[in-house]
Design a protein around this motif. Structure first.
Motif, PDB file in Angstrom:
ATOM      1  N   GLY A  38     -23.173 -56.612-112.273  1.00 10.82           N
ATOM      2  CA  GLY A  38     -24.545 -56.210-112.027  1.00 10.82           C
ATOM      3  C   GLY A  38     -25.009 -56.496-110.617  1.00 10.82           C
ATOM      4  O   GLY A  38     -24.248 -56.991-109.770  1.00 10.82           O
ATOM      5  N   SER A  39     -26.283 -56.178-110.366  1.00 11.99           N
ATOM      6  CA  SER A  39     -26.870 -56.348-109.041  1.00 11.99           C
ATOM      7  C   SER A  39     -28.211 -57.066-109.137  1.00 11.99           C
ATOM      8  O   SER A  39     -28.899 -56.988-110.163  1.00 11.99           O
ATOM      9  N   ARG A  75     -31.566 -58.251-106.226  1.00 11.66           N
ATOM     10  CA  ARG A  75     -32.076 -58.366-104.863  1.00 11.66           C
ATOM     11  C   ARG A  75     -33.005 -59.560-104.796  1.00 11.66           C
ATOM     12  O   ARG A  75     -34.036 -59.604-105.485  1.00 11.66           O
ATOM     13  N   ARG A 107     -19.986 -57.299-100.594  1.00  8.72           N
ATOM     14  CA  ARG A 107     -20.777 -57.208-101.830  1.00  8.72           C
ATOM     15  C   ARG A 107     -22.256 -57.517-101.590  1.00  8.72           C
ATOM     16  O   ARG A 107     -23.114 -56.965-102.263  1.00  8.72           O
ATOM     17  N   PHE A 108     -22.533 -58.420-100.661  1.00  7.91           N
ATOM     18  CA  PHE A 108     -23.899 -58.835-100.378  1.00  7.91           C
ATOM     19  C   PHE A 108     -24.345 -58.265 -99.030  1.00  7.91           C
ATOM     20  O   PHE A 108     -23.539 -58.137 -98.108  1.00  7.91           O
ATOM     21  N   THR A 109     -25.638 -57.962 -98.937  1.00  5.77           N
ATOM     22  CA  THR A 109     -26.201 -57.466 -97.689  1.00  5.77           C
ATOM     23  C   THR A 109     -27.514 -58.169 -97.402  1.00  5.77           C
ATOM     24  O   THR A 109     -28.410 -58.190 -98.255  1.00  5.77           O
ATOM     25  N   GLN A 131     -29.395 -58.377-100.876  1.00  2.57           N
ATOM     26  CA  GLN A 131     -28.943 -57.458-101.911  1.00  2.57           C
ATOM     27  C   GLN A 131     -27.570 -57.908-102.375  1.00  2.57           C
ATOM     28  O   GLN A 131     -26.648 -58.017-101.562  1.00  2.57           O
ATOM     29  N   ASN A 136     -24.516 -57.117-104.936  1.00  3.02           N
ATOM     30  CA  ASN A 136     -23.873 -56.143-105.821  1.00  3.02           C
ATOM     31  C   ASN A 136     -22.560 -56.694-106.351  1.00  3.02           C
ATOM     32  O   ASN A 136     -22.012 -57.658-105.811  1.00  3.02           O
ATOM     33  N   SER A 137     -22.063 -56.071-107.391  1.00  2.00           N
ATOM     34  CA  SER A 137     -20.777 -56.465-107.987  1.00  2.00           C
ATOM     35  C   SER A 137     -20.729 -57.967-108.243  1.00  2.00           C
ATOM     36  O   SER A 137     -19.772 -58.649-107.872  1.00  2.00           O
TER      37      SER A 137
END
Length: 120
Positions: A16-17, A19, A65-67, A80, A82-83
């Motif tokens: 999942g994700s 933020r 994966r992260f931003t 953010q 993700n994964s």
């Protein structure tokens, strides 16, 4: 009065994700970063960005994966994610500094109280 307030933590399933947000008030940072910590383990720096967004670093476990991003007009920084994996479970913190020297060498001045992320 300087405040860093994180939000957005939750419990999610693997893959999942989420933020995360960090609202900064009372301090004009030139460097902002995200950290995480599991009880009994050392704090881990995972992402750092300068105010202009031109110098960004990620730790190897989260790279790709992260931003990290930011809205300087709102003095808000985002992460953010993700994964997501179970090993991402931790308390996540944001921190601010006057200058960026990467994940390991930046002298962090202020830190928030954290937001919990749980991945199962």
């Amino acid at each position: 009065h300087v405040q860093l307030v994180e939000s957005g933590g939750d419990s999610v399933q693997s893959g999942g994700s989420l933020r995360l947000s960090c609202s900064v008030s009372g301090y004009t940072y030139n460097c902002i970063g995200w950290f995480r910590q599991v009880p009994g383990q050392e704090r881990e720096g995972i992402a750092v960005n300068n105010r202009e967004g031109t110098s960004t670093y990620y730790s190897d476990p989260v790279k790709g994966r992260f931003t990290i991003s930011q809205d300087n007009t709102k003095s808000t920084v985002y992460l953010q994610m993700n994964s997501l994996k179970p090993e991402d479970t931790a308390m996540y913190y944001c921190a601010a500094a006057g200058s960026c020297l990467g994940l390991e060498s930046t002298a962090w001045i202020y830190r928030g109280q954290g937001t919990q992320v749980t991945v199962s």
